[in-house]
Design a protein around this motif. Structure first.
Motif, PDB file in Angstrom:
ATOM      1  N   HIS A  61       0.849  -1.190   0.000  1.00 23.39           N
ATOM      2  CA  HIS A  61       0.000   0.000   0.000  1.00 23.39           C
ATOM      3  C   HIS A  61       0.885   1.241   0.000  1.00 23.39           C
ATOM      4  O   HIS A  61       1.969   1.238   0.575  1.00 23.39           O
ATOM      5  N   LEU A  62       0.372   2.292  -0.616  1.00 23.83           N
ATOM      6  CA  LEU A  62       1.035   3.592  -0.621  1.00 23.83           C
ATOM      7  C   LEU A  62       0.244   4.525   0.280  1.00 23.83           C
ATOM      8  O   LEU A  62      -0.991   4.569   0.208  1.00 23.83           O
ATOM      9  N   TYR A  63       0.954   5.235   1.149  1.00 31.06           N
ATOM     10  CA  TYR A  63       0.325   6.175   2.070  1.00 31.06           C
ATOM     11  C   TYR A  63       0.919   7.559   1.854  1.00 31.06           C
ATOM     12  O   TYR A  63       2.124   7.700   1.642  1.00 31.06           O
ATOM     13  N   VAL A  64       0.069   8.566   1.911  1.00 25.06           N
ATOM     14  CA  VAL A  64       0.514   9.951   1.900  1.00 25.06           C
ATOM     15  C   VAL A  64      -0.038  10.590   3.165  1.00 25.06           C
ATOM     16  O   VAL A  64      -1.260  10.583   3.383  1.00 25.06           O
ATOM     17  N   ASP A  65       0.844  11.087   3.990  1.00 23.16           N
ATOM     18  CA  ASP A  65       0.464  11.714   5.257  1.00 23.16           C
ATOM     19  C   ASP A  65      -0.425  10.796   6.097  1.00 23.16           C
ATOM     20  O   ASP A  65      -1.480  11.196   6.598  1.00 23.16           O
ATOM     21  N   SER A  66      -0.019   9.538   6.216  1.00 22.09           N
ATOM     22  CA  SER A  66      -0.690   8.511   7.033  1.00 22.09           C
ATOM     23  C   SER A  66      -2.061   8.083   6.506  1.00 22.09           C
ATOM     24  O   SER A  66      -2.779   7.353   7.184  1.00 22.09           O
ATOM     25  N   LYS A  67      -2.417   8.521   5.312  1.00 16.93           N
ATOM     26  CA  LYS A  67      -3.692   8.104   4.706  1.00 16.93           C
ATOM     27  C   LYS A  67      -3.407   7.218   3.500  1.00 16.93           C
ATOM     28  O   LYS A  67      -2.555   7.544   2.670  1.00 16.93           O
ATOM     29  N   GLU A  68      -4.125   6.104   3.402  1.00 14.24           N
ATOM     30  CA  GLU A  68      -3.911   5.208   2.277  1.00 14.24           C
ATOM     31  C   GLU A  68      -4.273   5.905   0.976  1.00 14.24           C
ATOM     32  O   GLU A  68      -5.370   6.444   0.831  1.00 14.24           O
ATOM     33  N   ALA A  69      -3.328   5.896   0.042  1.00 13.23           N
ATOM     34  CA  ALA A  69      -3.531   6.550  -1.246  1.00 13.23           C
ATOM     35  C   ALA A  69      -3.725   5.554  -2.377  1.00 13.23           C
ATOM     36  O   ALA A  69      -4.360   5.877  -3.384  1.00 13.23           O
ATOM     37  N   ALA A  70      -3.185   4.336  -2.223  1.00 13.47           N
ATOM     38  CA  ALA A  70      -3.291   3.353  -3.305  1.00 13.47           C
ATOM     39  C   ALA A  70      -2.916   1.966  -2.811  1.00 13.47           C
ATOM     40  O   ALA A  70      -2.156   1.817  -1.857  1.00 13.47           O
ATOM     41  N   ILE A  91       5.545  10.355   2.475  1.00 11.28           N
ATOM     42  CA  ILE A  91       5.119   9.338   1.516  1.00 11.28           C
ATOM     43  C   ILE A  91       5.699   8.014   1.985  1.00 11.28           C
ATOM     44  O   ILE A  91       6.907   7.907   2.196  1.00 11.28           O
ATOM     45  N   CYS A  92       4.832   7.013   2.157  1.00 12.23           N
ATOM     46  CA  CYS A  92       5.278   5.709   2.656  1.00 12.23           C
ATOM     47  C   CYS A  92       4.794   4.591   1.756  1.00 12.23           C
ATOM     48  O   CYS A  92       3.658   4.612   1.265  1.00 12.23           O
ATOM     49  N   VAL A  93       5.642   3.603   1.582  1.00 12.49           N
ATOM     50  CA  VAL A  93       5.279   2.346   0.929  1.00 12.49           C
ATOM     51  C   VAL A  93       5.372   1.289   2.012  1.00 12.49           C
ATOM     52  O   VAL A  93       6.416   1.141   2.647  1.00 12.49           O
ATOM     53  N   LYS A  94       4.243   0.584   2.245  1.00  8.28           N
ATOM     54  CA  LYS A  94       4.181  -0.394   3.328  1.00  8.28           C
ATOM     55  C   LYS A  94       3.725  -1.745   2.793  1.00  8.28           C
ATOM     56  O   LYS A  94       2.766  -1.823   2.031  1.00  8.28           O
ATOM     57  N   VAL A  95       4.406  -2.798   3.232  1.00  6.87           N
ATOM     58  CA  VAL A  95       3.977  -4.162   2.907  1.00  6.87           C
ATOM     59  C   VAL A  95       2.833  -4.528   3.844  1.00  6.87           C
ATOM     60  O   VAL A  95       2.886  -4.260   5.046  1.00  6.87           O
ATOM     61  N   VAL A  96       1.787  -5.129   3.278  1.00 10.66           N
ATOM     62  CA  VAL A  96       0.629  -5.545   4.062  1.00 10.66           C
ATOM     63  C   VAL A  96       0.362  -7.026   3.825  1.00 10.66           C
ATOM     64  O   VAL A  96       0.818  -7.608   2.845  1.00 10.66           O
ATOM     65  N   LYS A  98      -2.655 -10.294   3.611  1.00 12.46           N
ATOM     66  CA  LYS A  98      -3.883 -10.466   2.820  1.00 12.46           C
ATOM     67  C   LYS A  98      -5.067  -9.721   3.420  1.00 12.46           C
ATOM     68  O   LYS A  98      -6.012  -9.387   2.723  1.00 12.46           O
ATOM     69  N   ALA A  99      -5.014  -9.434   4.710  1.00 12.15           N
ATOM     70  CA  ALA A  99      -6.079  -8.683   5.379  1.00 12.15           C
ATOM     71  C   ALA A  99      -5.836  -7.164   5.265  1.00 12.15           C
ATOM     72  O   ALA A  99      -6.541  -6.387   5.895  1.00 12.15           O
ATOM     73  N   HIS A 100      -4.842  -6.767   4.481  1.00  8.91           N
ATOM     74  CA  HIS A 100      -4.480  -5.360   4.253  1.00  8.91           C
ATOM     75  C   HIS A 100      -3.927  -4.680   5.507  1.00  8.91           C
ATOM     76  O   HIS A 100      -3.987  -3.464   5.637  1.00  8.91           O
ATOM     77  N   THR A 101      -3.382  -5.455   6.419  1.00 10.27           N
ATOM     78  CA  THR A 101      -2.787  -4.929   7.643  1.00 10.27           C
ATOM     79  C   THR A 101      -1.277  -4.792   7.458  1.00 10.27           C
ATOM     80  O   THR A 101      -0.618  -5.765   7.079  1.00 10.27           O
ATOM     81  N   PRO A 102      -0.719  -3.595   7.698  1.00  6.85           N
ATOM     82  CA  PRO A 102       0.746  -3.440   7.589  1.00  6.85           C
ATOM     83  C   PRO A 102       1.466  -4.406   8.532  1.00  6.85           C
ATOM     84  O   PRO A 102       1.043  -4.622   9.668  1.00  6.85           O
ATOM     85  N   ILE A 103       2.567  -4.992   8.032  1.00  7.28           N
ATOM     86  CA  ILE A 103       3.317  -5.975   8.818  1.00  7.28           C
ATOM     87  C   ILE A 103       4.591  -5.387   9.414  1.00  7.28           C
ATOM     88  O   ILE A 103       5.377  -6.099  10.021  1.00  7.28           O
ATOM     89  N   GLY A 104       4.801  -4.087   9.214  1.00  3.26           N
ATOM     90  CA  GLY A 104       5.973  -3.436   9.794  1.00  3.26           C
ATOM     91  C   GLY A 104       7.117  -3.217   8.820  1.00  3.26           C
ATOM     92  O   GLY A 104       8.093  -2.555   9.150  1.00  3.26           O
ATOM     93  N   GLN A 107       9.048   1.799   4.015  1.00  7.31           N
ATOM     94  CA  GLN A 107       9.992   2.907   3.888  1.00  7.31           C
ATOM     95  C   GLN A 107       9.169   4.156   3.649  1.00  7.31           C
ATOM     96  O   GLN A 107       8.178   4.144   2.916  1.00  7.31           O
ATOM     97  N   CYS A 108       9.598   5.236   4.283  1.00  5.24           N
ATOM     98  CA  CYS A 108       8.928   6.527   4.144  1.00  5.24           C
ATOM     99  C   CYS A 108       9.965   7.576   3.738  1.00  5.24           C
ATOM    100  O   CYS A 108      11.134   7.468   4.110  1.00  5.24           O
ATOM    101  N   VAL A 109       9.509   8.577   3.002  1.00  3.97           N
ATOM    102  CA  VAL A 109      10.351   9.726   2.663  1.00  3.97           C
ATOM    103  C   VAL A 109       9.567  11.002   2.960  1.00  3.97           C
ATOM    104  O   VAL A 109       8.344  11.038   2.788  1.00  3.97           O
ATOM    105  N   LYS A 110      10.274  12.002   3.434  1.00  6.22           N
ATOM    106  CA  LYS A 110       9.678  13.317   3.670  1.00  6.22           C
ATOM    107  C   LYS A 110      10.022  14.188   2.476  1.00  6.22           C
ATOM    108  O   LYS A 110      11.183  14.260   2.056  1.00  6.22           O
ATOM    109  N   VAL A 111       8.977  14.834   1.921  1.00  6.17           N
ATOM    110  CA  VAL A 111       9.165  15.729   0.769  1.00  6.17           C
ATOM    111  C   VAL A 111       8.460  17.055   1.049  1.00  6.17           C
ATOM    112  O   VAL A 111       7.620  17.141   1.938  1.00  6.17           O
TER     113      VAL A 111
END
Length: 114
Positions: A61-70, A91-96, A98-104, A107-111
């Motif tokens: 999943h892709l997150y922008v400002d802690s909100k799921e974007a895609a 901007i964060c890319v998180k592995v989730v 099958k239940a769409h729960t982030p597993i920890g 990587q995030c970048v500040k822009v």
């Protein structure tokens, strides 16, 4: 009587274990934008990423400002961001799983957007 040291054997076992854990743990890498980048508010800004989800991950999943974007179904690719307001953003890319729960694994970048 001979004296044997167990420390070199333990050290080698711990090193092998750590290397295996890294290989099995997965990887998330945002290749663009770079940390601290300034993005143009009027441009079509993209996030380029590469992921190895590890044994507990299913997709990304892709997150922008802690909100799921895609939801990203490809493990390597690019995603065009929606227009961002001016100012700082995370901007964060998180592995989730099958239940769409982030597993920890993430990587995030500040822009900044001007």
């Amino acid at each position: 009587m001979r004296s044997y040291s167990i420390y070199p054997i333990l050290g080698a076992a711990l090193l092998a274990s750590a290397q295996l854990g890294l290989a099995q743990g997965g990887l998330v890498k945002i290749t663009s934008p770079a940390e601290g980048s300034t993005l143009d508010a009027m441009a079509q800004n993209k996030v380029d990423y590469e992921v190895m989800p590890g044994p507990n991950g299913d997709h990304v999943h892709l997150y922008v400002d802690s909100k799921e974007a895609a939801i990203l179904r490809q493990l390597k690719g690019s995603y065009t961001l929606a227009t961002l307001s001016t100012g700082p953003h995370d901007i964060c890319v998180k592995v989730v799983n099958k239940a769409h729960t982030p597993i920890g694994l993430e990587q995030c970048v500040k822009v900044s957007v001007n």
